[in-house]
Design a protein around this motif. Structure first.
Motif, PDB file in Angstrom:
ATOM      1  N   ARG A   8       0.091  36.677  -9.932  1.00  0.00           N
ATOM      2  CA  ARG A   8       1.144  35.785  -9.416  1.00  0.00           C
ATOM      3  C   ARG A   8       1.461  34.437  -9.761  1.00  0.00           C
ATOM      4  N   ALA A  11       3.141  33.743 -12.412  1.00  0.00           N
ATOM      5  CA  ALA A  11       4.688  33.641 -12.254  1.00  0.00           C
ATOM      6  C   ALA A  11       5.459  32.661 -11.623  1.00  0.00           C
ATOM      7  N   THR A  12       4.942  32.333 -10.638  1.00  0.00           N
ATOM      8  CA  THR A  12       5.150  31.528  -9.428  1.00  0.00           C
ATOM      9  C   THR A  12       5.390  30.050 -10.299  1.00  0.00           C
ATOM     10  N   LEU A  14       5.624  29.524 -13.210  1.00  0.00           N
ATOM     11  CA  LEU A  14       7.395  29.482 -13.959  1.00  0.00           C
ATOM     12  C   LEU A  14       8.505  30.104 -13.372  1.00  0.00           C
ATOM     13  N   VAL A  15       8.295  29.391 -12.255  1.00  0.00           N
ATOM     14  CA  VAL A  15       9.533  29.322 -11.217  1.00  0.00           C
ATOM     15  C   VAL A  15      11.247  29.006 -11.843  1.00  0.00           C
ATOM     16  N   LEU A  17      12.478  28.619 -14.493  1.00  0.00           N
ATOM     17  CA  LEU A  17      12.926  29.279 -15.247  1.00  0.00           C
ATOM     18  C   LEU A  17      13.977  29.940 -14.191  1.00  0.00           C
ATOM     19  N   LEU A  18      13.983  29.927 -13.216  1.00  0.00           N
ATOM     20  CA  LEU A  18      15.225  30.478 -12.508  1.00  0.00           C
ATOM     21  C   LEU A  18      16.190  29.535 -12.918  1.00  0.00           C
TER      22      LEU A  18
ATOM     23  N   LEU B  48      11.917  37.336  -4.949  1.00  0.00           N
ATOM     24  CA  LEU B  48      12.830  36.145  -5.281  1.00  0.00           C
ATOM     25  C   LEU B  48      11.461  35.440  -5.721  1.00  0.00           C
ATOM     26  N   LEU B  49      10.460  35.217  -5.559  1.00  0.00           N
ATOM     27  CA  LEU B  49       9.211  34.218  -5.997  1.00  0.00           C
ATOM     28  C   LEU B  49       7.689  35.381  -6.524  1.00  0.00           C
ATOM     29  N   THR B  50       8.663  36.057  -6.928  1.00  0.00           N
ATOM     30  CA  THR B  50       7.427  36.737  -8.762  1.00  0.00           C
ATOM     31  C   THR B  50       8.210  38.157  -9.560  1.00  0.00           C
ATOM     32  N   GLY B  52      11.641  37.712  -9.996  1.00  0.00           N
ATOM     33  CA  GLY B  52      12.959  37.584 -10.232  1.00  0.00           C
ATOM     34  C   GLY B  52      11.863  36.233 -11.189  1.00  0.00           C
ATOM     35  N   PRO B  53      10.925  35.968 -10.816  1.00  0.00           N
ATOM     36  CA  PRO B  53      10.475  34.803 -12.145  1.00  0.00           C
ATOM     37  C   PRO B  53      10.163  35.762 -13.084  1.00  0.00           C
TER      38      PRO B  53
END
Lengths: 421, 323
Positions: A8, A11-12, A14-15, A17-18, B48-50, B52-53
């Motif tokens: 995580r 992953a966060t 890379l947030v 990237l949204l 949304l935070l895990t 989705g990205p």
């Protein structure tokens, strides 16, 4: 399970990237009408510059009570990371400090506003120095206005030259003279002659310009071949192997300080406005002298536009933003506040108001004595990345981790990847 | 023994299922909704935070996304390119070396300290806090900066080493030492695994030691034959956690070596290179592909660890002849 949870963190990160970039936009209605506005203004620099910037912003706000400016700043590297994510997220600041190496990167990607639309209305450019006038222009559009100009120079400690019995740098001294001086000084005084000049991309550019070549051609390709780079790298390798220059181990560890401000070397090539910084740090009396040349009369120098101000394509207040840019470039008070913090001021009015004293007066005198060649076209997209690669590769070369040929190949591979796309 | 523990479990499960029946009949409409409503902050957070990205980055890993322009599909190109990318290979090498060094050293140190702190001595509380302290502030930028200064040329560590005749010219600037410097930083932060080891040590029944002592077992023998097997689940837990953590070292490495992994690429960790590709060079598609390769790599290592665990982890209640 654990792996997924731990991931995580990644992953966060890379947030960002949204957010997917979307082009177009810009202000609506009459673009040259400046109404009440709040501008976000970002630049790179340190706390000292932030203080000066705040003084200038306060002055701007008192002159334009309906415009509010929200400033923010980072160190150079972190700044570009932030600008990239903010621009990608459609959340770029209204006014942003721009480096010459990144200008095309951003303008090509449709991220910058064409300031030509504001010229004469909210933006005055008539007072800019000759070398800086068209500097922010690409394909007839104006994407940035320099807030300073500086040029390459040789800053040195004359006492060490005298002690070593080496003649002081004078106009027309050659790169051979330069290398000999390095070696003599370390042999006679025990102080290293300088840093290794191959670590800076601008020394390569300087040598190329002295040979009537360019770092980047007009169409954005490299202006030199493998053989030329190899020659450059070999010069530096020889200096390092002979122990004439500051060992890279030391250079890496003193970062972000510079060798000259810690009295570790007898002299170094660099931007002339660093004179002020070195002068503050170093115990020695420093002087600013001419750069080495390929042959007499070919200094190859130009006035480099530094710290341009650009307006974001997405800004809702282009008129107010242009006003801020114009103020930063033209207002004599601003020139007085900054002195040479951003390089010497870009306009005649600001230079007159800057009250340059001591080392800064020396910088001004130095620039007045130079004959500048034409400013090169804005570097191609990816130039910033390529400069970073250059620094990385020359460092490994100095550590002796890679041979010269491999260093040359690595750089050209990187260049192909970066400039080719 | 094992059959005895399973049987009541099954019984209780049946009882629970039996109770669920009548409860269902009296459930009000909207009960489920309320449950989901209470869960919503976490569900929204995960989606949304895990999730989705993650899905987005999986998609982007197959594109040439550069942060500015809309992404174009390039298929597996990013993944293929990694294997010919010298810096990628270097980053894998550096990270693997770090994991292989930092994890065993840190765990050994944590276990050693835990054993020392397990006994009854005056001021144990103070020592436990003192050893745990660094792990609380460990991830911070400030500590990494101080660490770098300590190991730089002419600084504390360098001076001490010079006294005994070792001249490194400063660890921070020497590519042969810089990684070790980060391993030591990780080791210094042994607090978290140490506390878990301490808890594990407290669970070891005293009578086992007493019996062994009666049989004439020495200190080393007792450690190998009693302590280690008895705390093996805790050891496994720590090993797993520390390995996964070590793969993701970032802050300290970034502060010490910057985005280029200075000196001379010796601290170019996987995460550093990933970050540099994404946010320094704007090659976000490539960076996303790298992130997925990292997940894959960490996943494989985890699976591998679980596999080997069958051979050396003993849970209390296991009888030796179970297999």
């Amino acid at each position: 399970m654990g792996a997924l949870k731990r991931f995580r963190v990644l992953a966060t990160s890379l947030v960002a990237l949204l957010a997917v970039a979307c082009g177009g936009g810009g202000g609506s209605g009459d673009e040259t009408q400046a109404g009440p506005a709040t501008l976000r203004f970002s630049w790179w620099g340190n706390a000292e510059r932030a203080e000066l910037m705040q003084q200038a912003i306060d002055l701007f706000q008192s002159r334009n009570p309906d415009i509010k400016v929200t400033p923010s700043f980072q160190e150079f590297e972190a700044y570009w990371q932030k600008m990239a994510t903010e621009t990608a997220g459609g959340n770029a600041p209204d006014v942003l400090q721009m480096d010459f190496a990144y200008l095309r990167e951003y303008s090509d990607r449709n991220a910058l506003y064409d300031l030509k639309k504001q010229e004469g209305e909210n933006l005055e450019l008539g007072d800019l120095l000759d070398g800086l006038k068209g500097a922010g222009e690409i394909d007839g559009k104006l994407y940035g206005v320099p807030t300073g100009g500086n040029t390459w120079g040789y800053i040195y400690n004359p006492a060490l030259f005298t002690e070593a019995g080496v003649e002081l740098p004078k106009d027309g001294w050659t790169w051979d003279d330069y290398r000999e001086a390095m070696a003599s000084i370390v042999a006679k005084t025990g102080v290293h002659g300088g840093g290794n000049y191959i670590g800076s991309y601008y020394n390569l550019e300087l040598q190329l310009r002295q040979e009537d070549k360019l770092l980047y051609t007009e169409d954005g390709k490299l202006g030199f071949d493998k053989a030329r780079l190899k020659e450059f790298f070999e010069e530096g390798k020889a200096l390092a192997d002979a122990g004439a220059v500051l060992p890279i181990e030391k250079g890496v560890q003193i970062k972000p300080s510079f060798a000259l401000e810690l009295d570790l070397v007898a002299g170094d090539l660099g931007w002339d406005n660093f004179m002020a910084r070195y002068d503050k740090g170093a115990k020695a009396e420093l002087q600013l002298g001419p750069v080495p040349t390929a042959k007499a009369g070919t200094s190859g120098q130009y006035l480099k536009p530094s710290m341009l101000l650009s307006v974001s394509q997405k800004s809702e207040h282009p008129a107010a933003a242009a006003k801020l840019v114009s103020f930063m470039v033209n207002d004599p008070e601003v020139g007085r506040i900054f002195g040479a913090n951003r390089g010497l001021p870009p306009t005649k009015a600001q230079r007159a108001a800057a009250q340059l004293e001591g080392p800064l007066a020396a910088v001004a005198a130095y620039e007045e004595g130079l004959e500048f060649g034409p400013t090169p076209p804005a570097p191609p997209k990816g130039a910033g990345t390529l400069e970073q690669a250059f620094i990385r590769i020359t460092e490994e070369l100095q550590y002796g981790r890679i041979p010269v040929d491999e260093a040359v190949d690595q750089f050209f591979t990187e260049a192909e990847e970066t400039l080719g796309s | 023994m094992s059959r005895a523990t399973i049987a009541p479990e099954r019984e209780s499960r049946e009882v629970a299922a039996g109770q669920a029946g009548p409860a269902k009949r009296t459930r009000l409409p909207g009960d489920g909704l309320a449950g989901y409503l209470f869960l919503s902050p976490w569900i929204i957070g995960i989606v949304l935070l895990t999730l989705g990205p993650m899905v987005t980055s999986l998609y982007l890993s197959f594109t040439d996304y550069d942060l500015f322009n809309s992404p174009n599909w390039v298929g597996l190109e990013n993944y293929q390119r990694m294997f010919t990318d010298a810096r990628w290979l270097r980053s894998v090498q550096v990270t693997a070396l770090y994991v292989l060094l930092a994890v065993p050293i840190k765990l050994a140190a944590a276990l050693g300290v835990a054993i020392l702190l397990n006994g009854k001595r005056a001021g144990q509380g103070f020592y436990r806090a003192a050893f745990y302290g660094p792990s609380l502030i460990g991830g911070s930028v400030g500590v990494a900066i101080v660490w770098k200064m300590m190991f730089s040329d002419d600084s504390v560590v360098d001076q001490l080493l010079l006294r005994v005749g070792v001249d490194t010219g400063g660890w921070a600037g020497n590519p042969d030492f810089s990684l070790m410097m980060l391993v030591l930083l990780a080791t210094w932060q042994l607090g978290a695994p140490m506390v878990i080891f301490l808890a594990g040590l407290k669970q070891v029944p005293r009578e086992l030691y007493e019996a062994a002592e009666v049989d004439g077992a020495g200190r080393a023998r007792r450690f190998w034959s009693i302590t280690l097997p008895m705390i093996s689940p805790v050891l496994f837990f720590n090993l797993l956690l520390e390995t996964i953590n070590a793969f993701q070292v970032f802050t300290s490495a970034y502060v010490v070596g910057g985005p280029n992994g200075q000196p001379a690429g010796s601290t170019l960790f996987y995460t550093i290179y990933l970050f540099d590709r994404g946010f320094g060079d704007y090659r976000m598609g490539y960076a996303s592909a790298m992130a997925w390769m990292l997940l894959l790599g960490v996943g494989l290592v985890t699976v591998f660890l679980f596999r080997t665990a069958r051979g050396w982890v003993f849970y209390s209640g296991d009888s030796g002849d179970r297999k």
